[in-house]
Design a protein around this motif. Sequence first.
Motif, short mmCIF file in Angstrom:
data_model
loop_
_atom_site.label_atom_id
_atom_site.label_comp_id
_atom_site.label_asym_id
_atom_site.label_seq_id
_atom_site.Cartn_x
_atom_site.Cartn_y
_atom_site.Cartn_z
N SER A 1 56.66 64.70 91.85
CA SER A 1 56.61 64.03 90.55
C SER A 1 55.16 63.78 90.11
O SER A 1 54.25 64.53 90.52
CB SER A 1 57.47 62.76 90.58
OG SER A 1 57.77 62.33 89.27
N ILE A 2 54.94 62.76 89.28
CA ILE A 2 53.68 62.66 88.52
C ILE A 2 53.09 61.25 88.60
O ILE A 2 53.64 60.35 89.20
CB ILE A 2 53.92 63.01 87.03
CG1 ILE A 2 54.96 62.05 86.40
CG2 ILE A 2 54.36 64.46 86.89
CD1 ILE A 2 54.99 62.09 84.88
N ASP A 3 51.97 61.11 87.91
CA ASP A 3 51.35 59.82 87.59
C ASP A 3 51.02 58.97 88.81
O ASP A 3 51.47 57.80 88.94
CB ASP A 3 52.23 59.02 86.61
CG ASP A 3 52.28 59.65 85.22
OD1 ASP A 3 51.64 60.71 85.04
OD2 ASP A 3 52.93 59.10 84.32
N PRO A 4 50.22 59.49 89.75
CA PRO A 4 49.79 58.67 90.88
C PRO A 4 48.89 57.52 90.41
O PRO A 4 48.04 57.69 89.54
CB PRO A 4 48.99 59.65 91.74
CG PRO A 4 48.47 60.67 90.77
CD PRO A 4 49.57 60.81 89.74
N GLY B 1 57.82 59.87 87.50
CA GLY B 1 58.07 59.92 86.06
C GLY B 1 59.33 60.72 85.83
O GLY B 1 59.53 61.76 86.48
N ILE B 2 60.21 60.22 84.96
CA ILE B 2 61.47 60.94 84.73
C ILE B 2 61.28 61.94 83.58
O ILE B 2 60.20 62.08 83.03
CB ILE B 2 62.65 59.97 84.50
CG1 ILE B 2 62.43 59.09 83.28
CG2 ILE B 2 62.85 59.12 85.73
CD1 ILE B 2 63.69 58.24 82.94
N TRP B 3 62.34 62.67 83.24
CA TRP B 3 62.32 63.76 82.26
C TRP B 3 61.35 64.84 82.76
O TRP B 3 61.52 65.36 83.84
CB TRP B 3 61.95 63.25 80.87
CG TRP B 3 62.99 62.37 80.21
CD1 TRP B 3 63.97 61.64 80.81
CD2 TRP B 3 63.14 62.13 78.81
NE1 TRP B 3 64.71 60.96 79.87
CE2 TRP B 3 64.23 61.24 78.63
CE3 TRP B 3 62.46 62.56 77.66
CZ2 TRP B 3 64.64 60.80 77.37
CZ3 TRP B 3 62.86 62.12 76.41
CH2 TRP B 3 63.94 61.25 76.27
N GLN C 1 63.93 62.67 88.47
CA GLN C 1 65.40 62.73 88.54
C GLN C 1 65.90 63.92 89.37
O GLN C 1 67.07 63.98 89.71
CB GLN C 1 66.00 62.79 87.12
CG GLN C 1 65.76 64.07 86.35
CD GLN C 1 64.37 64.17 85.73
OE1 GLN C 1 63.57 63.26 85.84
NE2 GLN C 1 64.08 65.29 85.07
N ARG C 2 65.00 64.85 89.69
CA ARG C 2 65.42 66.01 90.48
C ARG C 2 65.26 65.76 91.99
O ARG C 2 65.52 66.65 92.78
CB ARG C 2 64.59 67.23 90.07
CG ARG C 2 64.83 67.61 88.61
CD ARG C 2 64.08 68.85 88.21
NE ARG C 2 64.43 69.24 86.84
CZ ARG C 2 64.01 70.34 86.24
NH1 ARG C 2 63.22 71.17 86.90
NH2 ARG C 2 64.37 70.60 85.01
N GLU D 1 57.62 56.26 83.37
CA GLU D 1 56.43 56.91 83.95
C GLU D 1 55.26 55.93 83.88
O GLU D 1 55.41 54.79 83.47
CB GLU D 1 56.10 58.21 83.21
CG GLU D 1 55.76 58.02 81.74
CD GLU D 1 55.58 59.33 80.96
OE1 GLU D 1 55.80 60.41 81.54
OE2 GLU D 1 55.25 59.25 79.77
N ALA D 2 54.07 56.38 84.31
CA ALA D 2 52.83 55.61 84.12
C ALA D 2 52.79 54.31 84.92
O ALA D 2 52.49 53.24 84.38
CB ALA D 2 52.58 55.32 82.63
N ALA D 3 53.07 54.39 86.23
CA ALA D 3 52.98 53.19 87.07
C ALA D 3 51.53 52.73 87.21
O ALA D 3 50.60 53.54 87.25
CB ALA D 3 53.54 53.50 88.46
N TRP D 4 51.37 51.42 87.30
CA TRP D 4 50.06 50.82 87.60
C TRP D 4 50.31 49.49 88.31
O TRP D 4 51.28 48.78 87.95
CB TRP D 4 49.25 50.58 86.32
CG TRP D 4 47.83 50.15 86.59
CD1 TRP D 4 47.33 48.87 86.56
CD2 TRP D 4 46.74 50.99 86.95
NE1 TRP D 4 46.00 48.89 86.86
CE2 TRP D 4 45.60 50.17 87.12
CE3 TRP D 4 46.60 52.37 87.14
CZ2 TRP D 4 44.35 50.67 87.47
CZ3 TRP D 4 45.36 52.88 87.49
CH2 TRP D 4 44.25 52.03 87.66
#
Length: 340
Positions: free
Chosen positions: A150-153, A169-171, A176-177, A239-242
């Motif tokens: 996934s994304i957004d470390p 991040g979803i979508w 979600q996969r 998405e976009a965790a902080w």
Amino acid sequence: VLCYACSDSKQTKNQPSAHHLEPLVTDLYTADPSAHVFEGNLYIYPSHDFESGIPEDDLGSHFNMKDYHVYSMESVGEELKDHGVALRVDDVPWAKRQMWAPDAAKKDSTYYLYFPAKDENDIFRIGVATSKSPSGPFHPEAKPIDGSFSIDPAVFKDTDGSYYMYFGGIWGGQLQRWQSGEYIAEDTYPADNDPAISPKVAKLSNDMKQFAELPKDIVILAKDGKPITAGANDKRFFEAAWVHHYKGKYYFSYSTGDTHNIAYAIGDNPYGPFTYAGVILKPVLGWTNHHSIVEYNGKWYLFFHDSSLSEGKTHLRSIKMAELKYNPDGTIQTIDAMVE
Ligand code: FUB
């Protein structure tokens, strides 16, 4: 550049006003700003948007970024310094395309740049690159972090010196996969009444280049103490965790995606659970909303982006900043960048 010469009586030189938010960078499109204080200066690690001509779709294929620039400022209100290209996708052996939102960390005398990109199978992984300077250039590892996806470390240093990576991040971000623990090349979402898909956290290894544990779910609770449901899309994680620490509490903030808020939740430790506490930033111009929060010289700042410089093109964004203020009870005052 922030406007410090405007005629507004409330604004003094070198003090940005919350109601006059200008792009911090105007010669490139920049997004997803992760801000940190290194060597006494504010360093910003954004995505570098550009027009690649890929048509817009729900997977975010039009966010087709291929490199990162690093920026810094010595004091708030000054023009940002562009340190140039810090890492290119062509220099990362495992990464094929779409360098999305990065983050950075410092441990001992080394700086680490963490970044998501799609691999040769079009699966998002998270990579790491190192430098002896906060501005790079960064030298990538040959492979992504084992078990990353996934994304957004976003990397948070706890008060005991441990480092944690939050991600997901979803979508288009593919979280979600991974619901089964393995990658399944089709989207599976919970029913509206079931708990929402969780962002992930993993403690980092001592060398900062691997996970020290299997990623765990971050649970975000509604104010009634039950997990936020998938159908509560004005509050659930997209998405976009902080994560930041304030007065003994851990603040987990994130984008709600299709409802375009930056929301936050408060917990007692880096793993959570976190209880939903409200909205930090209302929707901005453009579809995405992505931020970071940093304390600098005794004040707190929110970094974020919008699409004002490109007059609304969602994939051509510009980073901005605003002062962030807390209420006496530790809640955060909501910012509306569209009207301020
Ligand atoms: O910049 C590409 C993606 O858009 C980021 O990874 C997301 O957080 C969103 O801002």
